[in-house]
Design an enzyme around this catalytic site. Structure first.
Site, PDB file in Angstrom:
ATOM      1  N   ASP A  82       0.857  -1.185   0.000  1.00 13.03           N
ATOM      2  CA  ASP A  82       0.000   0.000   0.000  1.00 13.03           C
ATOM      3  C   ASP A  82       0.904   1.251   0.000  1.00 13.03           C
ATOM      4  O   ASP A  82       2.131   1.120   0.149  1.00 13.03           O
ATOM      5  CB  ASP A  82      -0.890  -0.068   1.258  1.00 13.03           C
ATOM      6  CG  ASP A  82      -2.113   0.837   1.177  1.00 13.03           C
ATOM      7  OD1 ASP A  82      -2.483   1.251   0.073  1.00 13.03           O
ATOM      8  OD2 ASP A  82      -2.704   1.121   2.247  1.00 13.03           O
ATOM      9  N   HIS A  83       0.300   2.440  -0.100  1.00 12.87           N
ATOM     10  CA  HIS A  83       1.031   3.723  -0.201  1.00 12.87           C
ATOM     11  C   HIS A  83       2.513   3.661   0.180  1.00 12.87           C
ATOM     12  O   HIS A  83       2.841   3.466   1.351  1.00 12.87           O
ATOM     13  CB  HIS A  83       0.411   4.751   0.756  1.00 12.87           C
ATOM     14  CG  HIS A  83      -1.003   5.019   0.477  1.00 12.87           C
ATOM     15  ND1 HIS A  83      -1.424   6.000  -0.385  1.00 12.87           N
ATOM     16  CD2 HIS A  83      -2.131   4.412   0.929  1.00 12.87           C
ATOM     17  CE1 HIS A  83      -2.741   6.004  -0.435  1.00 12.87           C
ATOM     18  NE2 HIS A  83      -3.194   5.041   0.354  1.00 12.87           N
ATOM     19  N   ASP A 104       3.170   6.046  -4.181  1.00 16.88           N
ATOM     20  CA  ASP A 104       2.311   7.194  -3.891  1.00 16.88           C
ATOM     21  C   ASP A 104       3.161   8.449  -3.958  1.00 16.88           C
ATOM     22  O   ASP A 104       3.783   8.862  -2.976  1.00 16.88           O
ATOM     23  CB  ASP A 104       1.656   7.040  -2.512  1.00 16.88           C
ATOM     24  CG  ASP A 104       0.764   8.238  -2.186  1.00 16.88           C
ATOM     25  OD1 ASP A 104       0.759   9.208  -2.977  1.00 16.88           O
ATOM     26  OD2 ASP A 104       0.081   8.208  -1.152  1.00 16.88           O
ATOM     27  N   HIS A 180      -9.116   8.636   4.196  1.00 21.03           N
ATOM     28  CA  HIS A 180      -8.539   7.615   5.079  1.00 21.03           C
ATOM     29  C   HIS A 180      -8.965   7.910   6.527  1.00 21.03           C
ATOM     30  O   HIS A 180      -9.011   9.071   6.931  1.00 21.03           O
ATOM     31  CB  HIS A 180      -7.013   7.643   4.997  1.00 21.03           C
ATOM     32  CG  HIS A 180      -6.464   7.191   3.659  1.00 21.03           C
ATOM     33  ND1 HIS A 180      -5.650   7.977   2.892  1.00 21.03           N
ATOM     34  CD2 HIS A 180      -6.624   6.040   2.973  1.00 21.03           C
ATOM     35  CE1 HIS A 180      -5.307   7.318   1.788  1.00 21.03           C
ATOM     36  NE2 HIS A 180      -5.902   6.143   1.803  1.00 21.03           N
ATOM     37  N   THR A 211     -13.262   2.480   5.137  1.00 20.12           N
ATOM     38  CA  THR A 211     -13.881   2.453   6.469  1.00 20.12           C
ATOM     39  C   THR A 211     -14.943   3.540   6.598  1.00 20.12           C
ATOM     40  O   THR A 211     -14.660   4.716   6.342  1.00 20.12           O
ATOM     41  CB  THR A 211     -12.805   2.667   7.563  1.00 20.12           C
ATOM     42  OG1 THR A 211     -11.891   1.585   7.491  1.00 20.12           O
ATOM     43  CG2 THR A 211     -13.429   2.735   8.964  1.00 20.12           C
ATOM     44  N   ASN A 230     -10.173  -0.583  -0.375  1.00 20.60           N
ATOM     45  CA  ASN A 230      -9.215  -0.679   0.732  1.00 20.60           C
ATOM     46  C   ASN A 230      -9.895  -0.470   2.085  1.00 20.60           C
ATOM     47  O   ASN A 230     -10.613   0.519   2.276  1.00 20.60           O
ATOM     48  CB  ASN A 230      -8.162   0.424   0.612  1.00 20.60           C
ATOM     49  CG  ASN A 230      -7.205   0.197  -0.532  1.00 20.60           C
ATOM     50  OD1 ASN A 230      -7.319  -0.766  -1.283  1.00 20.60           O
ATOM     51  ND2 ASN A 230      -6.245   1.087  -0.668  1.00 20.60           N
ATOM     52  N   ILE A 231      -9.581  -1.380   3.006  1.00 21.89           N
ATOM     53  CA  ILE A 231     -10.095  -1.258   4.382  1.00 21.89           C
ATOM     54  C   ILE A 231      -8.912  -1.409   5.343  1.00 21.89           C
ATOM     55  O   ILE A 231      -8.241  -2.441   5.348  1.00 21.89           O
ATOM     56  CB  ILE A 231     -11.124  -2.371   4.707  1.00 21.89           C
ATOM     57  CG1 ILE A 231     -12.281  -2.422   3.700  1.00 21.89           C
ATOM     58  CG2 ILE A 231     -11.613  -2.250   6.156  1.00 21.89           C
ATOM     59  CD1 ILE A 231     -13.308  -1.332   3.823  1.00 21.89           C
ATOM     60  N   THR A 233      -8.638   1.145   8.682  1.00 22.12           N
ATOM     61  CA  THR A 233      -9.005   1.650  10.013  1.00 22.12           C
ATOM     62  C   THR A 233      -9.984   0.710  10.728  1.00 22.12           C
ATOM     63  O   THR A 233      -9.839   0.426  11.925  1.00 22.12           O
ATOM     64  CB  THR A 233      -9.625   3.057   9.879  1.00 22.12           C
ATOM     65  OG1 THR A 233      -8.675   3.889   9.204  1.00 22.12           O
ATOM     66  CG2 THR A 233      -9.942   3.664  11.227  1.00 22.12           C
TER      67      THR A 233
HETATM   68  P1  13P Z   1      -9.344   3.320   5.753  1.00 22.37           P
HETATM   69  O1  13P Z   1      -8.278   3.358   6.789  1.00 22.37           O
HETATM   70  O2  13P Z   1     -10.224   4.519   5.767  1.00 22.37           O
HETATM   71  O3  13P Z   1     -10.109   2.045   5.780  1.00 22.37           O
HETATM   72  O4  13P Z   1      -8.599   3.392   4.333  1.00 22.37           O
HETATM   73  C1  13P Z   1      -7.731   2.363   3.983  1.00 22.37           C
HETATM   74  C2  13P Z   1      -6.945   2.706   2.789  1.00 22.37           C
HETATM   75  O5  13P Z   1      -7.406   3.338   1.862  1.00 22.37           O
HETATM   76  C3  13P Z   1      -5.570   2.201   2.751  1.00 22.37           C
HETATM   77  O6  13P Z   1      -4.842   2.680   1.665  1.00 22.37           O
END
Ligand code: 13P
Length: 292
Positions: A82-83, A104, A180, A211, A230-231, A233
């Site tokens: 991820d990022h 990113d 996010h 989230t 993407n999930i 949080t």
């Molecule tokens: P959330 O933390 O809002 O679920 O977003 C996750 C996300 O986009 C990770 O790149």
């Protein structure tokens, strides 16, 4: 089965009107829970890693967990970064066994973002892995990167077309009004923009900030080309809250295996719920028939 590349998987999702759930793993238990949930639903899943999680554990440990659970399962599993802004870490992931990487560089001006993303495209091609890149600035906090509401920039569809044409992405991360972290008010997701970006790019979109979005929002975004959701949080909260709840319900129980089992079950239920919501149930066989 061995880990799969994210590119054909997200193409399959976009072409068939569903999204693959992508969860930011925390440890071995959460990794196992996401793949077990996918397996129960006969669905593909993306195990993704934040840069700080890799710094905490190490590439070697994470790849060994994900490979172990994926090899023992019959559903397609992607290991995705991820990022990430750090090209050395991105290349290390591709080399060590990740099947998808994300750059990113969205805080940079367009030309620089594209330039850096092209360097990552070369890394992805060298190792034969999938790639996600971001244009526009998504609000909120992710992996110690903070974008305030007033600094967030929604992605322009024409810029998105130029960006995606130059990069041949597996997933395109863009700013469409999601954030996010938990939402403070009602999220203002720009569905017209999602549709316009998808028309302009024909690239599977990664919907960040999953989230707290409603079922209706997920359904509309997926119908307009969001093929990866993407999930993170929500998982962090369930991970910690299930531990706290267990110790409240069973004070004096110091058997760690029962405690981590309660966490595992709570996380697995969360993952299964999202996979089903995004339309992933029973999608594994059709994907494997084409790409197995
Ligand atoms: P959330 O933390 O809002 O679920 O977003 C996750 C996300 O986009 C990770 O790149």
């Amino acid at each position: 089965m061995p880990l799969v590349n994210m590119k054909p998987l997200l193409r399959h999702a976009m072409d068939n009107g569903y999204a693959v759930a992508a969860f930011n793993l925390v440890d071995y238990g959460t990794t196992k829970a996401m793949v077990a949930a996918a397996e129960e639903l006969n669905a593909p899943v993306i195990c993704q890693t934040s840069a700080k999680t890799i710094q905490y554990w190490s590439h070697r440990e994470i790849v060994s967990w994900v490979r172990t659970v994926a090899d023992d399962s019959a559903v397609p599993v992607v290991l995705h970064l991820d990022h990430c802004k750090d090209l050395a870490m991105i290349e290390a992931c591709a080399r060590e066994g990740w099947t998808s990487i994300m750059i990113d560089a969205s805080s940079m001006p367009f030309d620089e973002n594209l330039e850096v993303s092209k360097r990552v495209r070369d890394i992805a091609e060298k190792y034969g892995v999938g790639m996600e890149a971001e244009l526009g600035q998504i609000m909120g906090v992710e992996d110690d990167m903070h974008v305030a509401e007033e600094d967030s920039v929604l992605t322009d569809p024409e810029d998105a077309r130029v960006f995606c044409d130059a990069l041949d992405l597996s997933a395109f991360a863009c700013a469409v009004g999601t954030a996010h972290g938990f939402y403070k008010g009602e999220p203002k997701v720009d569905f017209d923009r999602i549709e316009a970006i998808n028309k302009a790019t024909r690239t599977p979109m990664a919907l960040h900030g999953g989230t707290g979005l409603s079922d209706d929002t997920f359904a509309k975004a997926i119908a307009r080309g969001s093929a990866k959701v993407n999930i993170s949080t929500n998982l962090k909260h369930v991970f910690v809250d299930s531990f706290v709840q267990y110790t409240k319900d069973k004070p004096g129980d110091y058997e760690p295996l029962r405690v981590i089992d309660a966490q595992y079950k709570a996380c697995k239920d969360l993952f299964g719920g999202f996979i089903e919501k995004f339309g992933g149930k029973d999608r594994a066989p059709a994907f494997m028939a084409q790409h197995g």
